[in-house]
Design a protein around this motif. Structure first.
Motif, PDB file in Angstrom:
ATOM      1  N   MET A 228       0.810  -1.222   0.000  1.00 21.52           N
ATOM      2  CA  MET A 228       0.000   0.000   0.000  1.00 21.52           C
ATOM      3  C   MET A 228       0.839   1.265   0.000  1.00 21.52           C
ATOM      4  N   CYS A 229       1.976   1.250   0.695  1.00 22.14           N
ATOM      5  CA  CYS A 229       2.720   2.505   0.827  1.00 22.14           C
ATOM      6  C   CYS A 229       3.269   2.933  -0.524  1.00 22.14           C
ATOM      7  N   THR A 230       3.472   4.209  -0.640  1.00 20.87           N
ATOM      8  CA  THR A 230       3.820   4.744  -1.958  1.00 20.87           C
ATOM      9  C   THR A 230       4.547   6.069  -1.813  1.00 20.87           C
ATOM     10  N   ARG A 231       5.097   6.541  -2.906  1.00 18.10           N
ATOM     11  CA  ARG A 231       5.738   7.845  -2.929  1.00 18.10           C
ATOM     12  C   ARG A 231       4.870   8.743  -3.798  1.00 18.10           C
ATOM     13  N   PHE A 232       4.555   9.916  -3.304  1.00 19.40           N
ATOM     14  CA  PHE A 232       3.700  10.838  -4.055  1.00 19.40           C
ATOM     15  C   PHE A 232       4.418  12.168  -4.164  1.00 19.40           C
ATOM     16  N   LYS A 233       4.771  12.535  -5.368  1.00 14.72           N
ATOM     17  CA  LYS A 233       5.521  13.774  -5.599  1.00 14.72           C
ATOM     18  C   LYS A 233       6.733  13.868  -4.663  1.00 14.72           C
ATOM     19  N   GLY A 234       7.412  12.749  -4.525  1.00 17.65           N
ATOM     20  CA  GLY A 234       8.625  12.744  -3.717  1.00 17.65           C
ATOM     21  C   GLY A 234       8.405  12.550  -2.227  1.00 17.65           C
ATOM     22  N   VAL A 235       7.157  12.590  -1.794  1.00 13.23           N
ATOM     23  CA  VAL A 235       6.888  12.430  -0.358  1.00 13.23           C
ATOM     24  C   VAL A 235       6.458  10.997  -0.088  1.00 13.23           C
ATOM     25  N   PHE A 236       7.071  10.386   0.900  1.00 13.35           N
ATOM     26  CA  PHE A 236       6.737   9.005   1.237  1.00 13.35           C
ATOM     27  C   PHE A 236       5.433   8.957   2.034  1.00 13.35           C
ATOM     28  N   ILE A 237       4.477   8.175   1.525  1.00 19.16           N
ATOM     29  CA  ILE A 237       3.225   8.001   2.250  1.00 19.16           C
ATOM     30  C   ILE A 237       3.271   6.604   2.845  1.00 19.16           C
ATOM     31  N   GLY A 238       3.694   6.524   4.088  1.00 24.01           N
ATOM     32  CA  GLY A 238       3.910   5.223   4.718  1.00 24.01           C
ATOM     33  C   GLY A 238       2.632   4.635   5.292  1.00 24.01           C
ATOM     34  N   THR A 239       2.742   3.375   5.698  1.00 24.07           N
ATOM     35  CA  THR A 239       1.566   2.699   6.243  1.00 24.07           C
ATOM     36  C   THR A 239       1.889   2.109   7.611  1.00 24.07           C
ATOM     37  N   ASP A 240       0.836   1.803   8.331  1.00 22.57           N
ATOM     38  CA  ASP A 240       0.979   1.324   9.699  1.00 22.57           C
ATOM     39  C   ASP A 240       0.157   0.045   9.850  1.00 22.57           C
ATOM     40  N   PRO A 241       0.762  -1.126   9.664  1.00 14.45           N
ATOM     41  CA  PRO A 241       0.003  -2.382   9.763  1.00 14.45           C
ATOM     42  C   PRO A 241      -0.257  -2.755  11.218  1.00 14.45           C
ATOM     43  N   GLU A 242      -1.449  -3.247  11.478  1.00 15.18           N
ATOM     44  CA  GLU A 242      -1.798  -3.635  12.841  1.00 15.18           C
ATOM     45  C   GLU A 242      -2.508  -4.986  12.810  1.00 15.18           C
ATOM     46  N   VAL A 243      -2.033  -5.906  13.637  1.00 12.10           N
ATOM     47  CA  VAL A 243      -2.644  -7.233  13.705  1.00 12.10           C
ATOM     48  C   VAL A 243      -3.522  -7.309  14.944  1.00 12.10           C
ATOM     49  N   GLY A 244      -4.767  -7.715  14.768  1.00 18.27           N
ATOM     50  CA  GLY A 244      -5.684  -7.829  15.888  1.00 18.27           C
ATOM     51  C   GLY A 244      -6.018  -9.271  16.181  1.00 18.27           C
ATOM     52  N   GLY A 245      -7.118  -9.481  16.879  1.00 22.80           N
ATOM     53  CA  GLY A 245      -7.589 -10.825  17.174  1.00 22.80           C
ATOM     54  C   GLY A 245      -8.701 -11.216  16.224  1.00 22.80           C
ATOM     55  N   ARG A 246      -9.627 -12.015  16.744  1.00 23.87           N
ATOM     56  CA  ARG A 246     -10.666 -12.557  15.878  1.00 23.87           C
ATOM     57  C   ARG A 246     -11.678 -11.490  15.444  1.00 23.87           C
ATOM     58  N   SER A 247     -12.023 -10.580  16.359  1.00 26.01           N
ATOM     59  CA  SER A 247     -13.067  -9.601  15.997  1.00 26.01           C
ATOM     60  C   SER A 247     -12.454  -8.261  15.603  1.00 26.01           C
ATOM     61  N   TRP A 248     -13.219  -7.524  14.838  1.00 24.07           N
ATOM     62  CA  TRP A 248     -12.800  -6.178  14.431  1.00 24.07           C
ATOM     63  C   TRP A 248     -12.609  -5.308  15.678  1.00 24.07           C
ATOM     64  N   GLY A 249     -13.429  -5.557  16.686  1.00 25.30           N
ATOM     65  CA  GLY A 249     -13.339  -4.788  17.919  1.00 25.30           C
ATOM     66  C   GLY A 249     -11.990  -4.914  18.611  1.00 25.30           C
ATOM     67  N   SER A 250     -11.288  -6.020  18.342  1.00 19.71           N
ATOM     68  CA  SER A 250      -9.990  -6.226  18.996  1.00 19.71           C
ATOM     69  C   SER A 250      -8.999  -5.135  18.612  1.00 19.71           C
ATOM     70  N   LEU A 251      -9.207  -4.517  17.462  1.00 19.48           N
ATOM     71  CA  LEU A 251      -8.316  -3.431  17.051  1.00 19.48           C
ATOM     72  C   LEU A 251      -8.685  -2.130  17.754  1.00 19.48           C
ATOM     73  N   TYR A 252      -9.755  -2.178  18.543  1.00 25.05           N
ATOM     74  CA  TYR A 252     -10.229  -0.984  19.266  1.00 25.05           C
ATOM     75  C   TYR A 252     -10.307  -1.240  20.767  1.00 25.05           C
ATOM     76  N   GLY A 253      -9.709  -2.343  21.215  1.00 23.93           N
ATOM     77  CA  GLY A 253      -9.607  -2.562  22.650  1.00 23.93           C
ATOM     78  C   GLY A 253     -10.396  -3.730  23.213  1.00 23.93           C
ATOM     79  N   SER A 254     -11.203  -4.399  22.420  1.00 30.47           N
ATOM     80  CA  SER A 254     -11.894  -5.558  22.983  1.00 30.47           C
ATOM     81  C   SER A 254     -10.926  -6.740  23.017  1.00 30.47           C
ATOM     82  N   ASP A 255     -11.143  -7.669  23.947  1.00 29.26           N
ATOM     83  CA  ASP A 255     -10.124  -8.713  24.124  1.00 29.26           C
ATOM     84  C   ASP A 255     -10.404  -9.960  23.292  1.00 29.26           C
ATOM     85  N   TYR A 256     -11.384  -9.895  22.386  1.00 36.29           N
ATOM     86  CA  TYR A 256     -11.591 -11.036  21.499  1.00 36.29           C
ATOM     87  C   TYR A 256     -11.547 -10.571  20.055  1.00 36.29           C
TER      88      TYR A 256
END
Length: 590
Positions: free
Chosen positions: A562-590
């Motif tokens: 996904m990351c790319t260079r746009f007009k010389g500026v690096f647009i980096g990305t931040d990958p995050e691995v969660g658990g089984r539910s989408w909520g785990s990326l927001y603080g739920s423990d499952y």
DNA sequence: CAGGTTAGCACC
DNA sequence: AAACGGTGCTAACCTG
């Protein structure tokens, strides 16, 4: 066979509705004579494509003069499939829908490479909706604007009249009307003739600089269509229980409010009456002059310890969460327990995508409770990859501003830089960084930040002094907007700017370019074969469900693609691995 | 009664 | 000199 003739924009058209097996031969001859390209459309029982009783009724093909309606539910699917496979190019209005139908109901795959979508062309020509002074992008609106206004009204009227005649709601007519109904056959066939004419008319109207986008937008549409079809697994048990819990909270709080004399907490008028009776002043008014009772006022009163306000806030939130999200998920999930979002890859004036069904762009971000409803597939976990400070990096790139670019290169604190320029808190610096991109003025910034208008002006001046090239870009874009009525993005998009709001040009530029960077990322993921794992694109973020044992690697890979260079500026990305539910990326423990 | 508009509330 | 960009959804309210 039934044959109808009508006049569209001064020339006669013919619509043939196949009724017997013998008629099919004539259709086959038509197909053979039109192998270059044909417009295609489907009629189904409704729009609830993933429900159990959804059925395909007819498939239609047409060119600019002649249309054929095939009743696949009556005479079999083979002639339609043969035509779909044989024709070189297929014109659709909103291909995403029809292609899902054709794949699901006829088992025909791989059509995207042949598609010309008139909705995409129309958006590249004028991205504005009807209410914004544009043409709109529905078949009806486009027909009215580009082909024949009477026909647009007539076609719309057909189904409406049919609904009135049979005393059925318009939405149900499509499932119940008899195939041999002349209005239905005419309606079904006419759409392909209109789409064919639109394709001819719109193709040359796409601005030269936007031509490369024709290809990429079709590709992006395919990626999004796959995500829609894949759907998002719902945790039915959790979601059902959550619905029940929210119901209880709502009931309790509503009866408390009733005790204070308010029967309906959703009626602003009633709530205002009770608040005033309790001695509270309601200082603000809505644009229509009514007493403004919003969350700001109510939470202030809650903080003052007002029990009634507390009941109203609690009841309203519980109801909103339940009806807007939770119950919606449960009613729309398919037989396999999956929810299928509707992703419009090309929605806003800026081309920003939108997501309905699962309104993923507007779920509460400060609470995991709603997102917890959705799960990664069996044996998989959720991964989220977002672009780091996407819009501000895009602004740095577009403007060429050296201070901003340097700050990103050195990982300096951009919000602090803005704050220091006028000696305010970092929080306010951050706010102004975003507000500037939105085109906010001093009054608005002052209100938002809780500072005086004079201070707001100073902070804005500080911003403009810190990043002089950003100010220059904004001025340059406003000049272009006033001169041409539109601006062009580096991605080739032409964006109309209203004459009375030239200051919006900078935001359009940033928002649109950011969207195209996310779109580019999605297409690279597609090329890498990752689309089956993707669940949703959300502005500057991509959400995926990946095998648990390879999650770290997969997340890293997605981030790199996904990351790319746009007009010389690096647009980096931040990958995050969660658990089984989408909520785990927001603080739920499952 | 259907369909549009307003108000309010979520998000980036 | 001042200017808040974009999206979706619900409930209430208004209009033809």
């Amino acid at each position: 066979m039934k044959t109808y003739t009508r006049v569209v924009n001064g020339s006669q058209v013919t619509i043939n509705a196949v009724e017997t097996h013998e008629d099919i031969q004539d259709f086959v001859a038509f197909g053979k004579a039109n192998l270059g390209w044909l417009a295609c459309d489907t009629e189904t029982t409704g729009l609830d494509i993933y429900s159990d009783n959804f059925r395909l009724r007819t498939v239609q093909f047409g060119n600019e003069r002649e249309a054929w309606v095939l009743p696949v539910e009556r005479l079999g699917r083979l002639p339609a499939i043969a035509a779909l496979l044989n024709v070189n190019k297929l014109v659709f209005q909103n291909a995403s829908y029809d292609l899902q139908v054709l794949e699901q109901c006829l088992g025909v795959k791989g059509l995207w490479s042949k598609v010309v979508d008139t909705k995409i062309l129309a958006h590249l020509i004028d991205p504005r909706g009807k209410t914004e002074g544009g043409t709109g992008h529905s078949l009806e609106d486009l027909t009215r604007h580009y082909i024949d206004a009477d026909i647009a009204d007539g076609v719309k009227g057909l189904m409406k009249a049919l609904a009135a005649d049979t005393k059925t709601p318009v939405a149900q007519v499509f499932a119940t009307v008899d195939y041999s109904n002349p209005d239905y056959q005419l309606y079904a066939g006419m759409d392909t003739i209109l789409a064919a004419r639109l394709a001819r008319k719109l193709m040359p109207l796409v601005p030269a600089e936007s031509k490369p986008l024709i290809r990429s937008e079709h590709k992006l549409a395919e990626v999004c269509a796959v995500m829609e079809r894949t759907g998002f697994l719902l945790d039915v048990d959790y979601t059902t229980k959550l619905s029940g819990r929210l119901s209880e909270i709502q009931d309790k709080s509503e009866s408390e409010a009733a005790g204070f004399g308010c029967e309906n907490v959703n009626s602003t008028e009633q709530v205002a009456d009770v608040l005033e009776a309790r001695g509270h002043k309601i200082p603000e008014r809505t644009p229509c002059g009514k007493r403004k009772v919003d969350k700001v006022l109510l939470t202030r009163l809650v903080e003052q310890g007002d029990e009634f306000a507390k009941s109203v806030v609690t009841a309203k939130q519980a109801r909103k969460w339940r009806t807007t999200w939770v119950d919606g998920f449960l009613t729309q999930m398919d037989g396999a327990g999956r929810c299928h979002p509707a992703i419009n890859p090309l929605r806003a004036r800026t081309a920003r995508m939108s997501i309905t069904g699962i309104p993923a762009q507007t779920l509460p971000a400060g609470d995991w409770m709603i997102r917890r409803c959705f799960l990664a597939d069996q044996g998989q976990v959720m991964v989220s990859v977002d672009y780091q400070a996407q819009e501000l990096r895009v602004l740095a790139a577009l403007s060429g501003d050296q201070t901003m670019q340097k700050a990103f290169r050195n990982n300096d604190d951009l919000h602090q830089i803005t704050a220091d320029a006028s000696g305010v808190d970092r929080k306010i610096g951050k706010m102004v960084n975003f507000a500037y991109v939105y085109g906010s003025g001093p009054r608005n910034i002052a209100e938002q930040a809780g500072i005086g208008v004079d201070t707001a002006k100073k902070v804005i001046q500080g911003f403009e002094k810190s990043y002089p090239q950003v100010k220059r870009l904004s001025q340059e874009l406003q000049k272009q907007a006033r001169r041409d009525g539109f601006i062009n993005t580096p991605f080739g998009r032409r964006l109309p700017v209203d004459q009375e709001r030239p200051y919006a040009a900078l935001n359009y530029m940033v928002q649109s370019s950011s969207r195209d960077i996310t779109a580019g990322g999605l297409m690279r993921l597609h090329d890498a074969g990752i689309t089956p794992y993707l669940r949703l694109p959300i502005h500057d973020e991509v959400l995926a469900s990946v095998p648990a044992d390879k999650a770290e690697k997969a997340a890293k890979k997605i981030g790199e693609l996904m990351c790319t260079r746009f007009k010389g500026v690096f647009i980096g990305t931040d990958p995050e691995v969660g658990g089984r539910s989408w909520g785990s990326l927001y603080g739920s423990d499952y």
